[in-house]
Design an enzyme around this catalytic site. Structure first.
Site, short mmCIF file in Angstrom:
data_model
loop_
_atom_site.label_atom_id
_atom_site.label_comp_id
_atom_site.label_asym_id
_atom_site.label_seq_id
_atom_site.Cartn_x
_atom_site.Cartn_y
_atom_site.Cartn_z
N ASP A 1 0.86 -1.18 0.00
CA ASP A 1 0.00 0.00 0.00
C ASP A 1 0.90 1.24 0.00
O ASP A 1 1.81 1.37 0.82
CB ASP A 1 -0.92 0.00 1.23
N ILE A 2 0.66 2.15 -0.98
CA ILE A 2 1.46 3.38 -1.08
C ILE A 2 1.10 4.30 0.08
O ILE A 2 -0.09 4.58 0.34
CB ILE A 2 1.20 4.07 -2.42
N GLU B 1 -4.58 2.48 -4.31
CA GLU B 1 -3.12 2.40 -4.22
C GLU B 1 -2.66 1.07 -3.65
O GLU B 1 -1.52 0.94 -3.20
CB GLU B 1 -2.60 3.55 -3.34
#
Length: 689
Positions: free
Chosen positions: A546-547, A589
């Site tokens: 996950d960004i 994301e």
């Protein structure tokens, strides 16, 4: 072209199809008519020939049959007598090498025990001049023992290698004495004995093998874990396997190192009940097989089998022999003819009075003799057709002489009938064949000489052929034109459908922004990988990525800039993982990676490589050229013998990702079942994202 238009065009051509079927039916009727006329002509000819030949035929057949029977019985008696001498000689010839091997072993055993009982002189210094300890704690002969050196007698010793296992009692002087005496005798006898045999070797229950084998450095490539006691040529001589302590033969086997079929003779030598060794010969069988296959009486063939049904050599079963490495049983071949021969032979073996016998099968005489040593049976199959052929030849000669006059008369009759009947019918048959092959131009262009000008029935039939061929040729050309048009339309429609199908499949499985598998495609492919790993028990890891602060990037720089971040991160993850790994975008994301055949430590290394690569990325805003970067948090879950379910691995990886977010982001966390997320922190993180 639409489906409705296609159907209308097809239905509109039904009269044309009916017309085609009518011509085809007429073509078949004419072809049958020609064949019937020709058969009638052949029947008339046969009737005339039979009227002239019937009175002579009975006498010819009777004389020919009596001649055949008399010659056949005479040949059977002489053949059986010749087979008896032949099979005795072959048995002695093929047994010679095996008897020689057994004789050699008796000489070796007597010589060894005589030297041992006379207190064979042992020189420890000489022992370590030829033997040496290897780094893996095994004992080998020095390389000079194979390459060649002058021994204490002033003679050259060479072509000998040895393997003594690491646990052998080398500190025991009696054991070293046994090794040295075995080496000296193998070196002494090997030079002369290996002219007839592949090698000479001595094995010992202490995991020892000393080998004289020119051209083969047997022990040099032996592993330190080698246990010769597991080999058939060693364990068949143990007291449990060989309580009589006699020479024994191994089964047939193929040695890929020597590229030869072999059988081994092993003879135990007992110094005491607990101090023993074995002497062995490997006998190459390719020469024997070559004689079996190629050295045979004209028209016959040979094969060798064992009484328990194991096939040793057969000219028609070489492929099966090679595939089974010599472990070929006759009942397993499902060869009815060979199985019948085996049953006849085994029954005769039980009732035999001497070492050879001849028995009659349905279609051959079987001559068998036992090969001394391994106890195999050598069989010569003499087909009865070899006897019937000369008899048939004599009967045929009488038949030819008897009918010669009749044949001359039939030829004269045939010449007359050919001009008036056969030639016109053959021309119509050729025309019928041309129509059947759709070669209508042969008739319309007068390539075939049909009698069009005759005014009788044959001329009328010829003109009918010409008219029909012209109509069929015209119709065929029209059908070819229509078929080409239909084929072009089918190709265009098929190409359009395939393009639409390819586009739909790609849109259904690939994320349009990042060009990697979407959530649905990733789920299906990941399930298949998990099922395969569960089936094989291979390790597997699951990454959730996950960004960090992606919402801040979208809010600060705009969604187009956020899309560029997603694309760059997906490419970076693709470059950091392996070809066999599966990457997918789950949404927003969030990404996921399946790592097949990967342990937790290997997964952590890959995850760290992804994390550092993402952290090194730099992005610039299009307006002011402002530089910014991003990081990524990664959670790892691993499969084990009870966890191969996608949903459970997804949940564990998500929990580990949650822990990575909670403990500061930009880090890799492996799932720990003891960690429980606090409720308030989870709510705060979700609110922040």
């Amino acid at each position: 072209m639409s489906d409705d238009a296609w159907q209308q065009q097809t239905c509109g051509r039904l009269p044309e199809f009916r017309f085609s079927l009518g011509f085809i039916f007429l073509q078949i009727r004419l072809d049958r008519l020609m064949k019937r006329l020709l058969n009638h002509k052949q029947s008339l000819t046969l009737d005339v020939m039979l009227q002239m030949a019937i009175r002579v035929s009975i006498v010819i057949v009777a004389v020919s049959a009596l001649t055949y029977w008399h010659i056949y019985k005479t040949l059977v008696a002489s053949t059986i007598d010749g087979l008896e001498h032949y099979i005795q000689e072959r048995g002695q010839r093929e047994s010679a090498i095996f008897k020689l091997a057994e004789s050699n072993h008796q000489i070796f055993r007597a010589t060894f025990l005589a030297h041992w009982q006379q207190d064979f002189f042992y020189n420890d210094r000489f022992f370590w001049q030829v033997f040496q300890r290897m780094p893996d704690h095994t004992i080998h002969l020095q390389k000079k023992a194979y390459d060649g050196f002058y021994n204490q007698s002033g003679l050259i010793s060479k072509d000998v290698t040895a393997y003594i296992g690491a646990k052998a009692p080398i500190a025991n002087e009696d054991f070293r004495k046994k090794l040295l005496l075995s080496y000296v005798m193998v070196d002494h006898f090997g030079t002369s004995w290996t002219k007839q045999f592949a090698n000479l070797y001595v094995s010992m229950p202490e995991n020892v093998n000393i080998v004289y084998w020119p051209g083969m450095r047997w022990a040099d490539n032996a592993s330190s874990k080698l246990d010769v006691l597991t080999e058939e040529w060693v364990y068949i001589t143990t007291r449990q396997s060989n309580p009589e302590r006699k020479s024994v033969w191994t089964g047939l086997y193929f040695d890929p190192t020597a590229n030869e079929w072999m059988v081994s003779l092993e003879t135990p030598i007992d110094i005491t009940e607990t101090n023993t060794l074995n002497v062995g010969h490997d006998i190459l069988l390719n020469a024997l097989f070559d004689r079996v296959f190629n050295d045979h009486l004209s028209g016959t063939y040979n094969f060798i089998f064992r009484e328990d049904g194991r096939l040793i050599a057969h000219p028609a079963k070489e492929t099966e022999m090679n595939r089974t490495r010599g472990m070929l049983m006759i009942p397993d071949l499902k060869d009815a003819h060979l199985s019948q021969q085996f049953q006849v032979l085994t029954q005769s073996i039980k009732n035999r009075q001497q070492a050879y016998f001849i028995v009659e099968d349905d279609d051959a005489f079987l001559a068998a003799t036992q090969i001394e040593g391994p106890g195999w049976w050598f069989v010569t199959v003499y087909p009865k057709s070899l006897l019937s052929a000369p008899s048939m030849s004599a009967a045929r000669f009488i038949l030819i002489v008897s009918v010669l006059a009749l044949v001359i008369e039939l030829i004269m009759l045939y010449l007359v009938m050919r001009k008036k009947v056969i030639q016109p019918l053959e021309t119509f048959m050729a025309a019928s064949s041309a129509i059947e092959a759709q070669q209508y131009e042969k008739i319309t262009n007068h390539t075939l000489p049909l009698p069009f000008k005759l005014q009788n029935e044959i001329g009328k039939l010829a003109r009918m052929f010409k008219s029909m061929s012209g109509s069929l040729q015209q119709y065929r050309n029209e059908m070819q034109r229509l078929n080409h048009s239909l084929e072009d339309q089918v190709k265009i429609r098929t190409r359009a459908l395939q393009q639409a199908k390819d586009k739909a499949e790609k849109e259904a499985t690939i994320d349009s922004l990042t060009q990697i598998p979407n959530r649905h495609s990733f789920y299906n492919r990941a399930k298949a990988i998990l099922q395969q790993a569960d089936h094989t028990g291979a390790p597997l890891c699951f990454l959730m990525l996950d960004i960090d602060f992606f919402k801040v990037i979208n809010d600060s720089y705009g969604h187009p800039q956020g899309d560029q971040v997603l694309i760059a991160c997906s490419r970076t993850i693709e470059n950091a993982i392996r070809d066999k790994d599966l990457l997918g975008r789950l949404g927003g994301e969030e990404f996921a990676v399946v790592l097949p055949a990967t342990t937790a430590e290997e997964a952590r290394v890959i995850a760290e490589r992804i994390r550092t690569s993402i952290a090194e990325l730099r992005f610039f805003t299009p307006q002011g050229g402002h530089e910014f970067s991003t990081t990524i948090s990664i959670g790892i879950s691993c499969a084990n013998e009870t966890i191969y379910a996608y949903e459970l691995l997804y949940k564990h990886a998500d929990l580990a990702l949650y822990q990575a977010k909670q403990t500061g982001r930009n880090r890799v966390i492996c799932y720990n079942s003891q960690w429980q997320p606090p409720v308030t922190d989870a709510q705060a993180w979700n609110a922040g994202e």
